[in-house]
Design a protein around this motif. Structure first.
Motif, PDB file in Angstrom:
ATOM      1  N   PHE A  73       0.837  -1.184   0.000  1.00 17.99           N
ATOM      2  CA  PHE A  73       0.000   0.000   0.000  1.00 17.99           C
ATOM      3  C   PHE A  73       0.880   1.245   0.000  1.00 17.99           C
ATOM      4  O   PHE A  73       2.018   1.213   0.477  1.00 17.99           O
ATOM      5  CB  PHE A  73      -0.924   0.040   1.238  1.00 17.99           C
ATOM      6  N   THR A  74       0.332   2.311  -0.527  1.00 17.15           N
ATOM      7  CA  THR A  74       1.005   3.612  -0.524  1.00 17.15           C
ATOM      8  C   THR A  74       0.115   4.622   0.169  1.00 17.15           C
ATOM      9  O   THR A  74      -1.081   4.721  -0.127  1.00 17.15           O
ATOM     10  CB  THR A  74       1.311   4.086  -1.951  1.00 17.15           C
ATOM     11  N   ILE A  75       0.687   5.368   1.114  1.00 15.27           N
ATOM     12  CA  ILE A  75      -0.027   6.414   1.844  1.00 15.27           C
ATOM     13  C   ILE A  75       0.647   7.746   1.553  1.00 15.27           C
ATOM     14  O   ILE A  75       1.870   7.871   1.666  1.00 15.27           O
ATOM     15  CB  ILE A  75      -0.041   6.150   3.365  1.00 15.27           C
ATOM     16  N   ILE A  76      -0.147   8.748   1.185  1.00 13.78           N
ATOM     17  CA  ILE A  76       0.355  10.105   0.975  1.00 13.78           C
ATOM     18  C   ILE A  76      -0.211  10.987   2.076  1.00 13.78           C
ATOM     19  O   ILE A  76      -1.416  10.981   2.334  1.00 13.78           O
ATOM     20  CB  ILE A  76      -0.033  10.645  -0.412  1.00 13.78           C
ATOM     21  N   PHE A  77       0.680  11.733   2.716  1.00 18.03           N
ATOM     22  CA  PHE A  77       0.317  12.501   3.902  1.00 18.03           C
ATOM     23  C   PHE A  77       0.597  13.981   3.670  1.00 18.03           C
ATOM     24  O   PHE A  77       1.747  14.414   3.682  1.00 18.03           O
ATOM     25  CB  PHE A  77       1.108  11.991   5.112  1.00 18.03           C
ATOM     26  N   PRO A  78      -0.437  14.824   3.445  1.00 19.75           N
ATOM     27  CA  PRO A  78      -0.247  16.279   3.396  1.00 19.75           C
ATOM     28  C   PRO A  78      -0.161  16.837   4.816  1.00 19.75           C
ATOM     29  O   PRO A  78      -1.047  16.603   5.639  1.00 19.75           O
ATOM     30  CB  PRO A  78      -1.497  16.783   2.659  1.00 19.75           C
ATOM     31  N   HIS A  79       0.891  17.569   5.098  1.00 19.90           N
ATOM     32  CA  HIS A  79       1.139  18.029   6.473  1.00 19.90           C
ATOM     33  C   HIS A  79       0.199  19.178   6.852  1.00 19.90           C
ATOM     34  O   HIS A  79      -0.323  19.893   5.992  1.00 19.90           O
ATOM     35  CB  HIS A  79       2.597  18.457   6.633  1.00 19.90           C
ATOM     36  N   ALA A  90      -5.291  19.047  -4.614  1.00 18.29           N
ATOM     37  CA  ALA A  90      -5.601  17.649  -4.917  1.00 18.29           C
ATOM     38  C   ALA A  90      -4.844  17.176  -6.148  1.00 18.29           C
ATOM     39  O   ALA A  90      -4.322  16.050  -6.178  1.00 18.29           O
ATOM     40  CB  ALA A  90      -7.106  17.493  -5.120  1.00 18.29           C
ATOM     41  N   TRP A  91      -4.749  18.012  -7.161  1.00 17.53           N
ATOM     42  CA  TRP A  91      -4.023  17.613  -8.366  1.00 17.53           C
ATOM     43  C   TRP A  91      -2.523  17.535  -8.120  1.00 17.53           C
ATOM     44  O   TRP A  91      -1.826  16.759  -8.772  1.00 17.53           O
ATOM     45  CB  TRP A  91      -4.338  18.569  -9.505  1.00 17.53           C
ATOM     46  N   ASP A  92      -1.996  18.318  -7.181  1.00 16.25           N
ATOM     47  CA  ASP A  92      -0.587  18.171  -6.807  1.00 16.25           C
ATOM     48  C   ASP A  92      -0.336  16.783  -6.228  1.00 16.25           C
ATOM     49  O   ASP A  92       0.699  16.153  -6.510  1.00 16.25           O
ATOM     50  CB  ASP A  92      -0.198  19.243  -5.788  1.00 16.25           C
ATOM     51  N   ILE A  93      -1.266  16.294  -5.408  1.00 13.88           N
ATOM     52  CA  ILE A  93      -1.127  14.945  -4.848  1.00 13.88           C
ATOM     53  C   ILE A  93      -1.139  13.904  -5.957  1.00 13.88           C
ATOM     54  O   ILE A  93      -0.333  12.954  -5.958  1.00 13.88           O
ATOM     55  CB  ILE A  93      -2.251  14.687  -3.823  1.00 13.88           C
ATOM     56  N   SER A  94      -2.042  14.063  -6.922  1.00  9.69           N
ATOM     57  CA  SER A  94      -2.123  13.105  -8.020  1.00  9.69           C
ATOM     58  C   SER A  94      -0.858  13.130  -8.878  1.00  9.69           C
ATOM     59  O   SER A  94      -0.320  12.072  -9.246  1.00  9.69           O
ATOM     60  CB  SER A  94      -3.350  13.410  -8.880  1.00  9.69           C
ATOM     61  N   LEU A  95      -0.358  14.317  -9.186  1.00 11.03           N
ATOM     62  CA  LEU A  95       0.859  14.432  -9.993  1.00 11.03           C
ATOM     63  C   LEU A  95       2.069  13.892  -9.246  1.00 11.03           C
ATOM     64  O   LEU A  95       2.964  13.296  -9.857  1.00 11.03           O
ATOM     65  CB  LEU A  95       1.072  15.886 -10.395  1.00 11.03           C
ATOM     66  N   LEU A  96       2.101  14.105  -7.929  1.00 11.19           N
ATOM     67  CA  LEU A  96       3.206  13.558  -7.130  1.00 11.19           C
ATOM     68  C   LEU A  96       3.187  12.031  -7.172  1.00 11.19           C
ATOM     69  O   LEU A  96       4.241  11.395  -7.333  1.00 11.19           O
ATOM     70  CB  LEU A  96       3.091  14.063  -5.695  1.00 11.19           C
ATOM     71  N   ALA A  97       2.016  11.450  -7.037  1.00 14.45           N
ATOM     72  CA  ALA A  97       1.911   9.991  -7.083  1.00 14.45           C
ATOM     73  C   ALA A  97       2.326   9.455  -8.452  1.00 14.45           C
ATOM     74  O   ALA A  97       3.035   8.434  -8.546  1.00 14.45           O
ATOM     75  CB  ALA A  97       0.481   9.566  -6.751  1.00 14.45           C
ATOM     76  N   ASN A  98       1.918  10.117  -9.519  1.00 16.01           N
ATOM     77  CA  ASN A  98       2.301   9.664 -10.865  1.00 16.01           C
ATOM     78  C   ASN A  98       3.804   9.745 -11.069  1.00 16.01           C
ATOM     79  O   ASN A  98       4.414   8.842 -11.650  1.00 16.01           O
ATOM     80  CB  ASN A  98       1.577  10.504 -11.918  1.00 16.01           C
ATOM     81  N   ALA A  99       4.409  10.843 -10.586  1.00 14.71           N
ATOM     82  CA  ALA A  99       5.855  11.025 -10.781  1.00 14.71           C
ATOM     83  C   ALA A  99       6.666  10.011  -9.993  1.00 14.71           C
ATOM     84  O   ALA A  99       7.774   9.654 -10.405  1.00 14.71           O
ATOM     85  CB  ALA A  99       6.251  12.446 -10.395  1.00 14.71           C
ATOM     86  N   ALA A 149     -10.068  17.276  -0.078  1.00 12.18           N
ATOM     87  CA  ALA A 149     -10.056  17.733  -1.475  1.00 12.18           C
ATOM     88  C   ALA A 149      -9.706  16.598  -2.430  1.00 12.18           C
ATOM     89  O   ALA A 149     -10.240  16.525  -3.544  1.00 12.18           O
ATOM     90  CB  ALA A 149      -9.062  18.882  -1.635  1.00 12.18           C
ATOM     91  N   SER A 150      -8.796  15.713  -2.021  1.00 12.79           N
ATOM     92  CA  SER A 150      -8.452  14.581  -2.894  1.00 12.79           C
ATOM     93  C   SER A 150      -9.645  13.639  -3.067  1.00 12.79           C
ATOM     94  O   SER A 150      -9.839  13.064  -4.139  1.00 12.79           O
ATOM     95  CB  SER A 150      -7.243  13.831  -2.320  1.00 12.79           C
ATOM     96  N   LEU A 151     -10.446  13.482  -2.025  1.00 13.85           N
ATOM     97  CA  LEU A 151     -11.647  12.649  -2.153  1.00 13.85           C
ATOM     98  C   LEU A 151     -12.670  13.283  -3.083  1.00 13.85           C
ATOM     99  O   LEU A 151     -13.465  12.586  -3.716  1.00 13.85           O
ATOM    100  CB  LEU A 151     -12.281  12.412  -0.784  1.00 13.85           C
ATOM    101  N   ARG A 152     -12.638  14.605  -3.166  1.00 16.01           N
ATOM    102  CA  ARG A 152     -13.624  15.310  -3.986  1.00 16.01           C
ATOM    103  C   ARG A 152     -13.178  15.407  -5.447  1.00 16.01           C
ATOM    104  O   ARG A 152     -13.974  15.201  -6.362  1.00 16.01           O
ATOM    105  CB  ARG A 152     -13.841  16.721  -3.408  1.00 16.01           C
ATOM    106  N   TYR A 153     -11.908  15.730  -5.688  1.00 12.82           N
ATOM    107  CA  TYR A 153     -11.466  16.065  -7.038  1.00 12.82           C
ATOM    108  C   TYR A 153     -10.744  14.926  -7.752  1.00 12.82           C
ATOM    109  O   TYR A 153     -10.712  14.904  -8.976  1.00 12.82           O
ATOM    110  CB  TYR A 153     -10.555  17.292  -6.998  1.00 12.82           C
ATOM    111  N   ILE A 154     -10.128  13.997  -7.027  1.00  8.04           N
ATOM    112  CA  ILE A 154      -9.441  12.870  -7.680  1.00  8.04           C
ATOM    113  C   ILE A 154      -9.896  11.552  -7.030  1.00  8.04           C
ATOM    114  O   ILE A 154      -9.063  10.756  -6.584  1.00  8.04           O
ATOM    115  CB  ILE A 154      -7.909  13.022  -7.616  1.00  8.04           C
ATOM    116  N   PRO A 155     -11.192  11.290  -6.948  1.00  8.79           N
ATOM    117  CA  PRO A 155     -11.654  10.078  -6.257  1.00  8.79           C
ATOM    118  C   PRO A 155     -11.194   8.801  -6.934  1.00  8.79           C
ATOM    119  O   PRO A 155     -11.058   7.764  -6.279  1.00  8.79           O
ATOM    120  CB  PRO A 155     -13.180  10.213  -6.291  1.00  8.79           C
ATOM    121  N   GLY A 156     -10.951   8.834  -8.248  1.00  4.26           N
ATOM    122  CA  GLY A 156     -10.511   7.634  -8.943  1.00  4.26           C
ATOM    123  C   GLY A 156      -9.103   7.210  -8.602  1.00  4.26           C
ATOM    124  O   GLY A 156      -8.720   6.071  -8.889  1.00  4.26           O
ATOM    125  N   ARG A 157      -8.301   8.099  -7.988  1.00  8.04           N
ATOM    126  CA  ARG A 157      -6.925   7.755  -7.625  1.00  8.04           C
ATOM    127  C   ARG A 157      -6.778   7.367  -6.171  1.00  8.04           C
ATOM    128  O   ARG A 157      -5.741   6.856  -5.757  1.00  8.04           O
ATOM    129  CB  ARG A 157      -5.998   8.950  -7.910  1.00  8.04           C
TER     130      ARG A 157
END
Length: 460
Positions: free
Chosen positions: A160-166, A214-223, A244-252
């Motif tokens: 599993f991968t966990i991303i944590f915004p401080h 939210a898109w920064d989180i998605s781009l970070l995960a892709n990179a 915000a990630s649950l709202r704007y990038i729910p598919g990721r």
């Protein structure tokens, strides 16, 4: 010779006396000109503002609406103050006496504010140290760099991968306090923390909002090669980026774990009474800073430069305007935690600009662009029109399962007992709707620091 010298002395004295007379006359003339100028200005003001058709007379005159509203309260206030004149000597003019009292009071307050007796027992504050850059960074499509740090299992071995915004006034170095690497390795978890735009070694975002976060989180995960869905972990104010990630990038996003998650104090779901109870749980300083963040965010820079951007370390509860219990206060006074906190703050403010912190504070109390009710799991409504009606009829005939809107993944939340009354109506609709669709949701109303980390990782 003596007569010549006497004549010279008399001439010099006469010259000096003439110069003094000229200077005196010049000063007298300048004073008369200033008086005439003041009288002219007074006449102009009287003619332009003092007549019946002027702006002041129409809106603030005796017959105006404002004067009518203020006449009663001001009359009662002056009547109460007038009673104090009974304690004055009979031969003293009250106007003169009270003007002297007011002047002396202002002078005393100014003198007391200037003279501050130093406290010898207070230790000198430790200076903030600027550490050399050490972060790994990725380049985003818009040309910005984001700094990040990885913990736990390598990418090719992680389950599993966990991303944590401080949260506010923190950085990627904070990670998850108390979470050991051995625990991450036991559960096969790869933890990724990153610096928010303008924090630490991440570049600022010119037009920052929660959608861009939210898109920064998605781009970070892709990179970083996270091809599968990842979990988001939110704590305190950092949870708004997880929302915000649950709202704007729910598919990721595979799911979310929240600890004392922040909700917008101006969320439309909250009633006036719930909003009032929420505000009463905060300190006066925090209320004031939230008011500035919503109404006058530019003024926050002044207060930030006098606290955590002053170049010296301070107390976390004062900087964040927190009201701490005895257990929390004992924790922040621990030398190990103090060193950890100071290093995290030094990394957070390394760029020395107040703008990222002002933007973060304004995001907390401004329009998020969505409400938590939008994450509520509910059946998709049938649209208007003949085509939508035919689609709905076909779905009924084919016994197709209904489509849902909102976030479909699991959410696990730990919320403090003292915030149940103010947050229950905001968080509970998400929880109850999720329980009707799946049993992978959990809502724990207990102290967040009592949530055992192994249980959290097992839920994930």
């Amino acid at each position: 010779m003596s007569s010549a010298a006497g004549a010279f002395r008399d001439g010099s004295a006469g010259g000096v006396g003439g110069t003094m007379d000229h200077a005196r006359e010049f000063a007298r003339g300048a004073a008369e000109m200033c008086v005439e100028l003041a009288r002219g200005c007074r006449d102009i003001v009287r003619q332009t503002l003092g007549n019946e058709n002027s702006f002041l007379a129409r809106y603030f005159g005796r017959g105006s609406y404002v004067a009518g509203r203020l006449r009663g309260p001001c009359g009662r206030a002056f009547a109460r103050v007038k009673r104090l004149n009974e304690y004055l000597p009979e031969d003293k003019d009250p106007t003169h006496v009270w003007s002297v009292v007011l002047f002396v009071s202002l002078f005393a307050v100014a003198a007391l504010s200037v003279y501050i007796k130093p406290k010898a027992s207070v230790p000198l504050a430790k200076k903030v140290f600027l550490h050399p850059p050490s972060a790994s960074r990725i380049l985003l499509p818009d040309g910005r760099y984001i700094a990040y740090k990885e913990y736990g299992i390598p990418p090719d071995e992680a389950r599993f991968t966990i991303i944590f915004p401080h949260p506010f006034l923190s950085s990627r170095l904070a990670g998850v306090p108390g979470l050991k690497s051995s625990l991450l390795e036991e559960f096969g978890i790869r933890l990724i923390t990153y610096d928010l735009p303008g924090f630490g070694e991440s570049d600022p975002h010119p037009h920052r909002n929660l959608e861009s976060s939210a898109w920064d989180i998605s781009l970070l995960a892709n990179a970083l090669g996270v091809n599968d869905k990842f979990w988001v972990l939110g704590y305190s104010s950092g949870s708004m980026h997880a929302w915000a990630s649950l709202r704007y990038i729910p598919g990721r996003v595979a799911g979310a774990a929240m600890f004392a998650p922040m909700v917008n104090p101006y969320d439309p779901l909250m009633t006036r009474e719930e909003r009032y109870r929420t505000w009463n749980q905060w300190t006066r300083r925090r209320k004031f800073l939230f008011f500035l963040a919503r109404r006058l965010p530019r003024f926050l820079s002044f207060f930030y430069h006098r606290s955590f951007l002053s170049g010296r370390h301070g107390q976390i509860d004062k900087w964040l305007s927190l009201s701490l219990e005895n257990r929390d206060r004992a924790l922040i006074e621990d030398p190990f935690y103090e060193e950890f906190w100071q290093r995290d703050v030094e990394e957070s403010i390394r760029q020395g600009h107040a703008k990222p912190f002002v933007e973060e504070a304004a995001l907390q109390v401004s329009d998020w662009g969505f409400s938590l009710a939008d994450l509520k799991l509910q059946k998709k409504r049938r649209g208007k029109g003949v085509l939508n009606w035919l689609k709905w009829l076909i779905s009924l005939l084919s016994e197709k399962e209904p489509e849902y809107t909102g976030y479909l993944g699991p959410i696990h939340m730990w919320q403090g007992l003292q915030f149940i009354s103010s947050h229950i109506r905001v968080i509970l609709p998400i929880y109850t709707s999720a329980m009707n669709a799946t049993d992978r949701y959990s809502l724990h109303f207990s102290e967040p620091h009592k949530a055992p980390l192994p249980i959290i990782l097992k839920l994930i």
